[in-house]
Design an enzyme around this catalytic site. Structure first.
Site, PDB file in Angstrom:
ATOM      1  N   ARG A 122      53.587  49.714  12.356  1.00 25.92           N
ATOM      2  CA  ARG A 122      53.743  48.295  11.995  1.00 25.92           C
ATOM      3  C   ARG A 122      52.417  47.570  11.844  1.00 25.92           C
ATOM      4  NH1 ARG A 122      57.971  48.332  15.914  1.00 25.92           N
ATOM      5  NH2 ARG A 122      59.949  48.699  14.882  1.00 25.92           N
ATOM      6  N   LYS A 144      44.971  42.363  -0.465  1.00 23.08           N
ATOM      7  CA  LYS A 144      46.041  42.976  -1.271  1.00 23.08           C
ATOM      8  C   LYS A 144      45.943  44.491  -1.142  1.00 23.08           C
ATOM      9  CE  LYS A 144      47.018  39.647  -4.944  1.00 23.08           C
ATOM     10  NZ  LYS A 144      46.928  39.386  -6.401  1.00 23.08           N
ATOM     11  N   GLU A 186      34.747  41.940 -13.807  1.00 25.63           N
ATOM     12  CA  GLU A 186      35.365  41.119 -12.746  1.00 25.63           C
ATOM     13  C   GLU A 186      34.365  40.079 -12.242  1.00 25.63           C
ATOM     14  OE1 GLU A 186      38.549  41.224 -11.726  1.00 25.63           O
ATOM     15  OE2 GLU A 186      39.290  43.253 -12.099  1.00 25.63           O
ATOM     16  N   LYS A 228      35.840  34.390  -4.585  1.00 28.56           N
ATOM     17  CA  LYS A 228      37.139  34.985  -4.274  1.00 28.56           C
ATOM     18  C   LYS A 228      37.617  34.574  -2.888  1.00 28.56           C
ATOM     19  CE  LYS A 228      40.188  38.780  -4.226  1.00 28.56           C
ATOM     20  NZ  LYS A 228      40.616  40.063  -4.661  1.00 28.56           N
ATOM     21  N   GLU A 238      49.240  34.087  -2.815  1.00 25.68           N
ATOM     22  CA  GLU A 238      49.346  33.802  -4.252  1.00 25.68           C
ATOM     23  C   GLU A 238      50.536  32.908  -4.587  1.00 25.68           C
ATOM     24  OE1 GLU A 238      47.972  37.070  -6.806  1.00 25.68           O
ATOM     25  OE2 GLU A 238      49.431  36.404  -8.290  1.00 25.68           O
ATOM     26  N   ARG A 242      45.590  31.264  -6.048  1.00 27.62           N
ATOM     27  CA  ARG A 242      45.103  32.646  -6.105  1.00 27.62           C
ATOM     28  C   ARG A 242      45.395  33.294  -7.463  1.00 27.62           C
ATOM     29  NH1 ARG A 242      44.997  37.409  -1.498  1.00 27.62           N
ATOM     30  NH2 ARG A 242      44.027  38.957  -2.847  1.00 27.62           N
ATOM     31  N   ASN A 246      43.730  36.184 -11.503  1.00 28.84           N
ATOM     32  CA  ASN A 246      44.332  37.083 -12.500  1.00 28.84           C
ATOM     33  C   ASN A 246      43.897  36.744 -13.921  1.00 28.84           C
ATOM     34  OD1 ASN A 246      45.777  38.397 -10.460  1.00 28.84           O
ATOM     35  ND2 ASN A 246      47.375  36.839 -10.530  1.00 28.84           N
ATOM     36  N   HIS A 249      44.064  39.286 -16.637  1.00 30.75           N
ATOM     37  CA  HIS A 249      44.854  40.413 -16.132  1.00 30.75           C
ATOM     38  C   HIS A 249      46.215  40.558 -16.807  1.00 30.75           C
ATOM     39  CE1 HIS A 249      41.710  40.733 -13.184  1.00 30.75           C
ATOM     40  NE2 HIS A 249      42.286  41.773 -12.603  1.00 30.75           N
ATOM     41  N   HIS A 253      46.526  43.885 -18.384  1.00 30.21           N
ATOM     42  CA  HIS A 253      47.484  44.806 -17.785  1.00 30.21           C
ATOM     43  C   HIS A 253      48.466  45.316 -18.844  1.00 30.21           C
ATOM     44  CE1 HIS A 253      50.496  46.157 -14.808  1.00 30.21           C
ATOM     45  NE2 HIS A 253      49.424  46.364 -14.074  1.00 30.21           N
ATOM     46  N   HIS A 268      40.115  49.744 -16.120  1.00 28.01           N
ATOM     47  CA  HIS A 268      40.723  48.474 -15.710  1.00 28.01           C
ATOM     48  C   HIS A 268      39.773  47.314 -16.014  1.00 28.01           C
ATOM     49  CE1 HIS A 268      43.006  45.511 -13.555  1.00 28.01           C
ATOM     50  NE2 HIS A 268      41.982  45.257 -12.770  1.00 28.01           N
TER      51      HIS A 268
HETATM   52  N1  GLY Z   1      42.665  40.800  -7.783  1.00 30.51           N
HETATM   53  C1  GLY Z   1      43.268  39.547  -7.670  1.00 30.51           C
HETATM   54  C2  GLY Z   1      43.556  39.119  -6.269  1.00 30.51           C
HETATM   55  O1  GLY Z   1      43.090  39.736  -5.339  1.00 30.51           O
HETATM   56  O2  GLY Z   1      44.243  38.168  -6.068  1.00 30.51           O
END
Ligand code: GLY
Length: 368
Positions: A122, A144, A186, A228, A238, A242, A246, A249, A253, A268
């Protein structure tokens, strides 16, 4: 010089991102205060050869018990099968909740090891030691973690903030130039979102960083992490701001997905660069931003050796791309969400994008 950047938010334990040179040799002393038991370094076979011995030696010198667990390099390792194998190995090692996982590698390792740590018993602590520019400026910060499923990338995951991030600029020296340029996309993205002066620096004297100058790379990583972490601190899950991260993206994507996520065809970072160019041109097409800004974005990305036009990625279908964009996990209730811009350094989240307008735009960009 080493820079320590705190990441703070209302909903998670604060942690530091340490950026500088020669930091792998200090890993043991930096990790020791966080360890109550043992550590397992999760890495891939390529990084294990390059940096595994130095990481183990540093931990040993810091009095930290550590062993190495390797996974195959590449996106295929972000799978249920590999996640299960990693968790089985942690169980074999008898890791318990006082123990700690160290993710030593690029985005794949960081995502997989981070998710394994989030799930194991957990949740146990994870320290991120990103070895690619992309991971240093993006994926190692913000918590993330994810694996892919046959239906799409990053569809299974968790938010699991690290206890510490150690970004050693010297580790970037072994990266192929294409990987540096991909990470640079990025970095440029962060300027495009909210810091026009940073973008100006990246476009000018900072551009040497894309060729591997450690001082420029350090500045680029530090400012990217500042941007960031400020956004993540405000909106960990998000729910709002946040999503700005993106930028590029949703288009990117969709293009990656249409190409079958073939990193040889398009990395990417390259997809993000192309996506940023498209997001700015779409913003100009709907009169949200000046055409001059969109042109400048493309010129700066192209000067960094990054793609800015769809034909550089291959023959793509407008309907296919739109379907991918609508299926993106950021799409809410079937509407299209895009990160657009009023200007360089002034991005916004648009949750009600007109699909037909995007379809026309993609056709005007040369999609069939
Ligand atoms: N790569 C985008 C984020 O971490 O929110």
């Amino acid at each position: 010089m080493t820079t320590t950047l705190p990441v703070t938010g209302d909903r998670f334990k604060p942690y530091d991102v340490v950026v500088g040179r020669g930091l792998l040799a200090e890993l043991g002393t930096r990790v020791a205060p966080l360890v109550r038991g043992r550590t397992v370094i999760i890495t891939d076979e390529t990084v294990a050869l390059l940096h595994g011995p130095a990481a183990l030696a540093s931990l040993q010198a810091g009095g930290v018990r550590a062993r190495l667990l390797t996974v195959p390099p590449g996106e295929n390792s972000k799978s249920f099968a590999e996640l299960e194998r990693v968790i089985d190995r942690l169980l074999d090692f008898g890791l318990d909740r006082r123990d700690l996982v160290i993710a030593l590698g690029g985005g794949v390792v960081g995502d997989l090891a981070g998710l394994a740590a989030a799930l194991y018993m957990r949740g146990i602590d994870v320290v991120q030691v990103p070895t690619t520019l992309l991971a240093q400026v993006d994926s190692s910060v913000g918590g993330k973690t994810a694996i892919d499923t046959p239906r799409g990338k990053n569809l299974v995951g968790a938010f699991h903030q690290p206890r510490l991030v150690v970004a050693d600029i010297d580790l970037l020296a072994t990266l192929p130039e294409r990987q540096i340029r991909s990470g640079w996309a990025e970095v440029l993205k962060h300027g495009l979102i909210c810091d026009a002066a940073f973008f100006d620096w990246l476009a000018g004297e900072g551009a040497v960083g894309s060729l591997g100058d450690p001082a420029a790379l350090t500045r680029a990583v530090v400012r990217s992490v500042e941007i960031k972490s400020a956004i993540v601190g405000e909106d960990e899950k998000e729910a709002g701001r946040r999503a700005l991260l993106n930028l590029g993206h949703t288009f990117g994507h969709a293009i990656e997905a249409e190409l079958g996520f073939d990193e040889d065809a398009l990395t990417h970072g390259e997809a993000v660069a192309l996506g940023c160019a498209l997001a700015f041109r779409y913003s100009a097409a709907i009169n949200l931003c000046a055409t001059a800004d969109a042109d400048r974005v493309s010129a700066v990305l192209a000067a960094a050796g990054l793609p800015t036009r769809l034909d550089q990625a291959g023959a793509l279908s407008a309907v296919g791309l739109l379907a991918r964009m609508a299926g993106d996990k950021k799409a809410e209730g079937g509407r299209l969400t895009l990160i657009l811009a009023r200007a360089i350094g002034d991005a916004l989240v648009d949750k009600a994008v007109d699909r037909d307008a995007v379809l026309d735009f993609l056709r005007s960009e040369g999609a069939a």
